[in-house]
Enzyme design. Structure first.
Site: not given
Length: 343
Positions: A82, A178-181, A183-184
């Site tokens: 990472k 969390g509604l990022g890429h 999560g959405y």
């Protein structure tokens, strides 16, 4: 600094930890190669406004170790690594910054291959690619988040089948953080499958969209832990399963896309004792790295969807093993990974 890294609680016999800097672009990055027994280390590049250098070191060590376990459980011919860039992803990005990162990766000679992660994008990876070939997740097809979301969905299906003895999400409530890429898209899949959604995020636009498109109920980011739901789906940053939240959660399943969800390994046993079925994060969220690995190694993509969907089968195996031995699911998942990558 070397003594600090070796004594950091998250140092796990990492093969290599590199501090990379470049004055002109302002790059301050840390690259951690955890294990390459199965192949070159692969894992995304996170850009975050870390409060301290120590916090960045801690994060990259945890994340890189997690990638080794994730890649091994997913049956991929790669090791774990990472990288993190210290900086604000909303204000500090420049093409030169990511070109400098590419030069740092090139100096490693292929021991580590990067891709997008929190705070970075396929466009950023295109700048990295200007200086090195050791980068994946490029172009219009580069976004791995839909595949991460798919893995989370089939993983949640496996958890529902194991715990509730049913195949349907109809009437189940999911508290999604969390509604990022990832999560959405995960929320979309859950909604289409009949689940009721309670969501939390710091982005008001994403919350409004979720209300309009999914009929989601919105709660404060801190109140998500108090929602009475069937499933808690952490899809933001890690360590949200900790002593405080474990006393508040009112769910039967944890199945989400975030990395490093357990604040400490002991939280896995807390989940077991509370009767909460935990889908180990590095198993359920492996869809993205599967996609990236297929792309980078030019593996025919006709088998990629099926590979991602096998996440559900792997979790079913983990759940059954945990029940049989009376141990946390996290213990079984760790063992499964270690059997594959340890020599």
């Amino acid at each position: 600094m070397t003594a600090f890294v070796f004594n950091e609680v998250n140092f796990d016999n990492h093969e290599q930890v590199v501090f990379a800097s470049e004055a002109k672009s302002g790059l301050k990055a840390i690259i951690a190669v955890h294990n390459t027994n199965l192949g070159p280390a692969m894992g995304g590049c996170r850009m975050w406004n870390y409060a301290t250098e120590a916090e960045a070191v801690r994060d990259v060590l945890r994340l890189s170790r997690g990638m080794t376990y994730k890649n091994a459980v997913a049956g991929l011919p790669i090791g774990g690594g990472k990288s993190v860039i210290i900086g604000n992803p909303k204000t500090d990005k420049t093409p030169a910054l990511f070109e400098a990162l590419g030069e740092a990766l090139e100096r490693l000679g292929g021991r580590y291959i990067t891709a997008e992660d929190v705070g970075t994008s396929p466009a950023d990876m295109a700048n990295v690619a200007g200086k090195t070939k050791y980068v994946a997740g490029l172009g219009d097809r580069g976004d791995p988040s839909p595949f991460t979301a798919l893995g989370c969905f089939v993983g949640a299906q496996a958890a529902v089948k194991h715990h509730f003895k049913r195949d349907s999400f109809d009437g189940l409530t999911v508290a999604l953080q969390g509604l990022g890429h990832v999560g959405y898209d995960y929320a979309r899949r859950l909604h289409e499958a009949g689940a009721k959604l309670v969501v939390a995020d710091i982005d008001q636009n994403s919350l409004k969209r979720a209300q309009e498109e999914f009929g989601a109920t919105v709660v404060d980011v801190n109140a998500i832990y108090d929602v009475e739901a069937d499933i808690y789906a952490p899809c933001a940053l890690g360590a949200t399963l900790n002593p405080d939240t474990m006393n508040r959660l009112k769910v039967k399943i944890v199945a989400g896309g975030a990395n490093n969800q357990l604040a400490t390994p002991e939280i896995g046993e807390v989940c077991r004792q509370k009767g909460i079925l935990y889908a180990p994060d590095f198993v359920i969220n492996a869809g993205g790295i599967i996609k990236v690995c297929y792309e980078y190694m030019n593996t025919p993509e006709d088998g990629m969807d099926a590979h991602v969907r096998r996440i559900g089968d792997t979790l079913a195996e983990v759940f059954a093993g945990a029940d049989a031995e009376g141990v946390p699911t996290s213990v079984i998942a760790d063992r499964l990974a270690e059997e594959r990558f340890k020599k």
